[in-house]
Design a protein around this motif. Sequence first.
Motif, short mmCIF file in Angstrom:
data_model
loop_
_atom_site.label_atom_id
_atom_site.label_comp_id
_atom_site.label_asym_id
_atom_site.label_seq_id
_atom_site.Cartn_x
_atom_site.Cartn_y
_atom_site.Cartn_z
N PRO A 335 0.80 -1.23 0.00
CA PRO A 335 0.00 0.00 0.00
C PRO A 335 0.83 1.27 0.00
O PRO A 335 0.28 2.37 -0.04
N ALA A 336 2.14 1.14 0.04
CA ALA A 336 3.02 2.31 0.06
C ALA A 336 2.77 3.19 -1.15
O ALA A 336 2.48 2.71 -2.25
N ALA A 337 2.91 4.51 -0.94
CA ALA A 337 2.79 5.50 -2.02
C ALA A 337 1.49 5.38 -2.79
O ALA A 337 1.45 5.52 -4.01
N LEU A 341 2.48 -2.18 -7.24
CA LEU A 341 2.73 -3.58 -7.57
C LEU A 341 4.23 -3.76 -7.79
O LEU A 341 4.85 -3.01 -8.55
N VAL A 342 4.80 -4.73 -7.09
CA VAL A 342 6.21 -5.08 -7.29
C VAL A 342 6.23 -6.34 -8.15
O VAL A 342 5.60 -7.35 -7.81
N ILE A 343 6.93 -6.28 -9.26
CA ILE A 343 6.84 -7.31 -10.30
C ILE A 343 8.24 -7.82 -10.64
O ILE A 343 9.20 -7.04 -10.67
N MET A 366 5.48 -0.69 -10.02
CA MET A 366 4.46 -0.04 -10.84
C MET A 366 3.39 0.59 -9.96
O MET A 366 2.90 -0.05 -9.02
N SER A 367 3.03 1.82 -10.25
CA SER A 367 1.96 2.49 -9.54
C SER A 367 0.62 1.95 -10.04
O SER A 367 0.38 1.91 -11.25
N THR A 370 -1.42 5.16 -11.59
CA THR A 370 -1.05 5.67 -12.91
C THR A 370 -0.73 4.57 -13.91
O THR A 370 -0.64 4.84 -15.11
N ARG A 371 -0.52 3.35 -13.42
CA ARG A 371 -0.12 2.20 -14.25
C ARG A 371 1.21 2.43 -14.94
O ARG A 371 1.53 1.79 -15.94
N GLN A 372 2.00 3.31 -14.37
CA GLN A 372 3.33 3.58 -14.90
C GLN A 372 4.39 2.90 -14.04
O GLN A 372 4.24 2.79 -12.83
#
Length: 530
Positions: A335-337, A341-343, A366-367, A370-372
Motif C-alpha cells: 500500500p506504500a505510495a 505492484l512489485v513485479i 508499478m503504480s 497511474t499504471r506507470q
Amino acid sequence: MGNNSKNGSRSCSLCLAICILWSCCPNLIASVAVTENQSTQRYLPNVALGEEQLKQMIKGGGAAQINWQQQQRAKQEATDVKTELAKLNTTYVYQNAWPANDVKLGAVTAVSFDRAGNVVIFHRVNRIWTQRTFDNANVYQERNKGPIKENTVLGLEPDTGNVVYAWGKNFFYMPHGLSIDPEDNVWVTDVAMHQVFKFPPRGGNGTALLTLGTAFHPGSNKKFCKPTAVAVLTNGDFFVADGYCNARIVKYSKEGEQILVWGQNSFSGFSYDVAPTNFFAIPHALTLVPELELVCAADRENGRVQCFYTNNGTFHSQYHNPLIGDRLFSVAYTPAAGGQLVIVNGPTAELGISPQHYNEVHGFVMSMRTRQIISKFGPNNLEFHNPHDVAVTADGNAIYVAELDPMRIHKFVHKSQAKPMSLSVVKASSSVIDSTATTTPRHHPSGKAILVASLMLLFAGSTFALALLWARRRKRGCLPFGTHNRRHAWEKTEGFKLGGLLDRNGFEKLEQNASDEEQEQETTTLSQYA
C-alpha cells in the motif's frame, strides 16, 4: 476399359480421402495435445503453436524450449524498450551480504513473511525440474526418488539472514508456492503431488491441517494440475492458482469448500490486446489488494497482471508495460505510495539469435494509480537470471526475490532506509588510514616541541655558565656582596645538581603537556571510529 475406369475412380477416391485426412491431421494433433487428463481445455482460435511447443508450455518448462509462432501483433510497440529501461531510476539497494553465508539453498521457488517478520522461503534443495520430470499427461516421473530429505521451508531473520527455524523434510517432492495467512498458517503447493497444503504456524509438528487435491494424480474439478500459488483473505477464505494445466483460479471457504472458479487457458504469446480477460497463460502467482478487495494474478506467459474482485471473481483491471515484456513471473502488492505492484519478469521466450523484442530481466515497481513503472531493481543494479517469486513488506521498505538459478534469495532495501555496509566499511577503513597518517607524526617532535626543548637547553646552558662564572668570581673574591650569610640554598647541599633545578623550572610541566596531547590524540581517534 471398364477396369481402367474403375481403377481411375478408386485412385481419385483414395487421393480425395488422403487429402481430407491430411487436412484434418493438424486439428487432430492439436486436440490430442490440449487434452489434459479429464480436463477439456479451451484455447483462443488464433493460437498457432506446434504440438511440441504446446506440450512444453503446458509442462511448464523453461524459456529455452518455448518458441512462440507469432503471426501478428494486435498493436505495434512504438516504445524504444532499451532506451526507456536505461532511463528508469533504481530506488532499491541490493544487500549482497544477505543472507548469512552458511545458509545453503536449492532452487528457491517462493518467499513470504510470517507474523514475526521473518522471511520464509520454500526451496527444492537438490531437486531440479527437467524435461523428464513429468510425462505428457503431467504425471510426475521421479517418485522413486522419494520426498526431499532435507528441510524445504526456512525462516530467516530479516536483518542478518540467519536461520531462525526450518521444517518440511521428508514430505515434498517439487515445491512451488508458499504464502502465510493472517493467523500465521503456512500454505504451500507441490506441483509434483498436484496438491495444496495448509500447515500450522512454523509447520507445527509437520502434519497438514488441510489437504486439497489427490496426490500424484493431476486433473480438474476437485483435483489440481500443478497448482502454483495460494492467497488467503482475513476471513479465512482462500484462492488457489491452478496454474500450469487448468489455468484457472479457484476460491474456497475457510473449511476448503469450493465457492468460485474462473479462467481458462490461452497460449497467445502476447501480453495485451490479444488474450481476453479471464484467460490465462499460466497464472503463476497471487497477491491481495485489501483496500480495493482484489486478488491479482501474475499471468506469466501473457506478461501481465490481472486483478479480480475477491467477492465474485469478476474482472477489475490488468497491468502491463512493454518494458516488462511478454513474461511476468510474480507480483506482490504494497500500500506504500498510494498502492504499488512489485513485479519480476523473466527472460524472453523467443528463440534465435535476434529475438523480436528487447528484454531485460529486472524487478519493477508499478503504480496502480497511474499504471506507470516507477523504478527498476536488480542484484547490484544488474539483471536477474531466472527470478521466480517476489515479496514486499507492507511499508515498501524491503523487497525479497526468490531465484531458481542462481539458487538464492535476494534482499533489497529502499534507498531511504538502506545502509550500504560495504561502502561504509570502505569509508571507515579509509578514515582510519587517513587518521593514522595524520596523528602518527604527533608522536615525533613537532616544530613547537623542538623550539621549547631548544629554549630549555639554552636556559640550562646559560644557567650552568652563569653558575660557573659565579663560582669562579666567588673563589677569586670578586663578588660585590659579602661572602658570608648570603649563599643560596642550593649551595648548602652536597654539590650542584642541575637536574633538581631543571625539574623545578619546567620539565614536569613539559611532561604534562605531552600527556594532554596524547589524550587529545586518543579522543580524536575514538571519535573517528564511532
